[in-house]
Design a protein around this motif. Structure first.
Motif, PDB file in Angstrom:
ATOM      1  N   THR A 189      25.250  16.275 -72.386  1.00 40.60           N
ATOM      2  CA  THR A 189      25.354  16.579 -70.964  1.00 40.60           C
ATOM      3  C   THR A 189      24.196  17.486 -70.586  1.00 40.60           C
ATOM      4  N   GLU A 241      25.159  12.216 -69.281  1.00 45.41           N
ATOM      5  CA  GLU A 241      25.561  12.573 -67.918  1.00 45.41           C
ATOM      6  C   GLU A 241      24.760  13.793 -67.487  1.00 45.41           C
ATOM      7  N   THR A 273      31.754  16.120 -70.534  1.00 48.68           N
ATOM      8  CA  THR A 273      32.480  15.192 -71.402  1.00 48.68           C
ATOM      9  C   THR A 273      31.733  14.892 -72.700  1.00 48.68           C
ATOM     10  N   SER A 274      30.579  15.523 -72.909  1.00 47.21           N
ATOM     11  CA  SER A 274      29.756  15.217 -74.085  1.00 47.21           C
ATOM     12  C   SER A 274      29.931  16.256 -75.188  1.00 47.21           C
ATOM     13  N   ARG A 281      29.291  21.980 -77.295  1.00 46.64           N
ATOM     14  CA  ARG A 281      30.348  22.365 -76.342  1.00 46.64           C
ATOM     15  C   ARG A 281      31.490  23.057 -77.078  1.00 46.64           C
TER      16      ARG A 281
END
Length: 267
Positions: free
Chosen positions: A8, A36, A87-88, A185
């Protein structure tokens, strides 16, 4: 890690759509695209939202806009909201006043490794060169152009960087630039992201990195790769730095690995 992580790209912005346009154009030119892009918007007016909507119509990957009301400089808070929405596996963090080298995303993803974060550098562009960029929207900036400062940061040689890393380990808080960093993340969630006790300009990235270090996360040597060109602007008001330094000192003294008011509240 054999399999490349999903990524991301998180872009922080505030009321400078002309610069954000240059950033997004450089994202579209990437050799390797992120999965994204999330724009973390700390309260910009309608012009920024319109620009993003125009890009969304033809952007090569999902482009999301996360906005919060303008209540002063709350960069940590809007980044937390974007981190929560990502979401990554891997988050690459920049500011919306940068032009990215075409290999920028590729460099970050290739250098990503478990138990580490990345703190990159930036190339400063003069006021005059920045004006020319806005006018002509060039697809390439040469390190030999007049107005490109700290030219060493514009050298792109990732293979040499990986060789140097065999002998040099990056430590401490030296030369941290929140405008060019990347993290797993899961590591950000493990320390609760940015400390929202820090408001106003400065030190939010330093305090986060202290907690990552205290958690055992190390820093990757990242010269000669991940190049960004920083568009000229006047310096921000730095009156909040002394107050924020106190929060940083607390994290050092307490060997903190967690902050009370962080990303968890948005998950």
């Amino acid at each position: 890690m054999s399999k490349k992580p999903t990524s991301t790209l998180l872009i922080a912005t505030y009321n400078w759509p002309q610069a954000l346009e240059q950033t997004l154009l450089s994202v579209k030119r990437q050799e390797v695209l992120p999965n994204e892009v999330i724009i973390a918007d700390d309260g910009s007016k309608e012009e920024t939202g319109k620009l993003i909507a125009d890009f969304q119509a033809s952007f090569p990957v999902p482009l999301r806009h996360i906005w919060q009301r303008d209540e002063g400089f709350k960069l940590g808070q809007i980044r937390n909201k974007a981190i929560a929405a990502a979401t990554s596996d891997y988050i690459i963090q920049i500011d919306g006043d940068l032009i990215l080298h075409p290999a920028f995303i590729k460099d970050h993803v290739q250098a990503a490794r478990p138990g580490h974060f990345i703190g990159g550098s930036r190339v400063l562009l003069s006021e005059e060169l920045s004006k020319q960029v806005f006018q002509h929207k060039p697809q390439h900036i040469s390190l030999f152009e007049k107005g490109v400062r700290n030219k060493f940061n514009a050298l792109h040689a990732p293979a040499l960087a990986r060789f140097i890393e065999l002998f040099k380990k990056e430590k401490g808080l030296y030369n941290l630039r929140g405008c060019n960093m990347s993290f797993w993340r899961s590591d950000l969630l493990a320390v609760n992201g940015y400390n929202e006790q820090i408001t106003g300009w400065g030190r939010e990235d330093t305090e986060l990195v202290i907690r990552l270090y205290n958690k055992g996360i190390q820093r990757v040597y990242f010269k000669l790769q991940g190049i960004v060109y920083h568009l000229y602007h006047k310096e921000y008001d730095r009156t909040s730095v002394l107050k924020n330094d106190e929060v940083v000192q607390q994290a050092i003294e307490n060997k903190s690995t967690w902050c009370e008011k962080g990303v968890a509240q948005y998950l």
